[in-house]
Motif scaffolding. Structure first.
Motif, PDB file in Angstrom:
ATOM      1  N   SER A   1      -5.251  -3.976  -3.422  1.00 14.20           N
ATOM      2  CA  SER A   1      -6.487  -4.731  -3.662  1.00 14.20           C
ATOM      3  C   SER A   1      -6.255  -5.867  -4.651  1.00 14.20           C
ATOM      4  O   SER A   1      -6.726  -6.990  -4.434  1.00 14.20           O
TER       5      SER A   1
ATOM      6  N   GLN B   1       0.828  -1.199   0.000  1.00 10.11           N
ATOM      7  CA  GLN B   1       0.000   0.000   0.000  1.00 10.11           C
ATOM      8  C   GLN B   1       0.869   1.258   0.000  1.00 10.11           C
ATOM      9  O   GLN B   1       0.579   2.213  -0.715  1.00 10.11           O
TER      10      GLN B   1
ATOM     11  N   GLN C   1      -4.920   0.525  -4.950  1.00  7.37           N
ATOM     12  CA  GLN C   1      -5.388  -0.356  -6.027  1.00  7.37           C
ATOM     13  C   GLN C   1      -4.474  -1.560  -6.191  1.00  7.37           C
ATOM     14  O   GLN C   1      -4.948  -2.680  -6.407  1.00  7.37           O
TER      15      GLN C   1
ATOM     16  N   PHE D   1      -6.250  -9.905  -3.682  1.00  9.07           N
ATOM     17  CA  PHE D   1      -7.134 -10.868  -4.340  1.00  9.07           C
ATOM     18  C   PHE D   1      -6.360 -12.128  -4.733  1.00  9.07           C
ATOM     19  O   PHE D   1      -6.795 -13.247  -4.456  1.00  9.07           O
TER      20      PHE D   1
ATOM     21  N   SER E   1      -8.906  -5.695   6.658  1.00  6.79           N
ATOM     22  CA  SER E   1      -8.962  -4.272   6.317  1.00  6.79           C
ATOM     23  C   SER E   1      -7.563  -3.680   6.251  1.00  6.79           C
ATOM     24  O   SER E   1      -6.705  -3.947   7.094  1.00  6.79           O
TER      25      SER E   1
END
Length: 188
Positions: A103, A94, A100, A107, A136
């Motif tokens: 994320s 991050q 993005q 995944f 989170s």
């Protein structure tokens, strides 16, 4: 990398050759099934290189207990470096690449953990722990405007890649081709 050398490479040298100056006495070595070394692509390959193909062709190999301790430490650190949520790897990705990228990498980490591709038998319990407790991401980064230096992005990419290589198990075909384990097929 210094941790890697301390936790895995140095104990392997204790196991290597009886004529080596830092050889561990035979009675202190622990028999370990060679199939253990199929659990990690990177660590199994390094162990095979250090001990030789003859040692890992047998069903059991005698190694220093420090190798087992180092192995456990490296697996734990590699799991913590996965780019997911508020784990260290997630914070690094991050900060270096943005939300993005986190994320997307999270995944793929979840898919790898869910399918057992990362961490083999530890993947499901660890994946559930991350999904429930650590999902989170960090909400606040001190400086979201300034670009991150290229060296920090490179260091983050190398750390995450090393973690994936430590957690990625050897496929039975790869284990057979490099000579790790007496029975290279774990599924039979």
């Amino acid at each position: 990398m210094r941790t890697f050398g301390t936790l895995h490479c140095h104990p392997i040298t204790l196991t290597m050759h009886p004529t080596a100056c830092c050889f561990c006495p035979q009675e202190l070595l622990v028999p370990v099934p060679t199939q253990l070394f199929q659990g990690s692509l990177l660590l199994g390959s390094i162990t095979r290189f250090a001990l030789g193909s003859d040692a890992l062709a047998r069903p059991d190999v005698l190694i220093s207990p420090l190798v087992i301790a180092g192995w456990c430490g490296l697996i734990t650190n590699a799991l913590n470096l996965l780019p997911v949520g508020s784990l260290d790897g997630g914070r690094m990705v991050q900060a270096a690449f943005g939300m993005q990228a986190l994320s997307l990498s999270a995944f793929f980490s979840y898919v790898g953990l869910g399918l057992g591709l990362l961490g083999s038998s530890l993947s499901l319990p660890f994946g559930l722990y991350v999904l429930i407790c650590q999902r989170s991401a960090e909400k606040y980064i001190q400086d979201n405007v300034s670009p991150v230096a290229g060296t920090k992005q490179t260091a983050t990419a190398i750390a995450v890649l090393a973690a994936v290589l430590v957690l990625l198990p050897m496929a039975p075909e790869v284990a057979e081709s490099v000579g790790v384990g007496a029975n290279p097929n774990l599924f039979m």
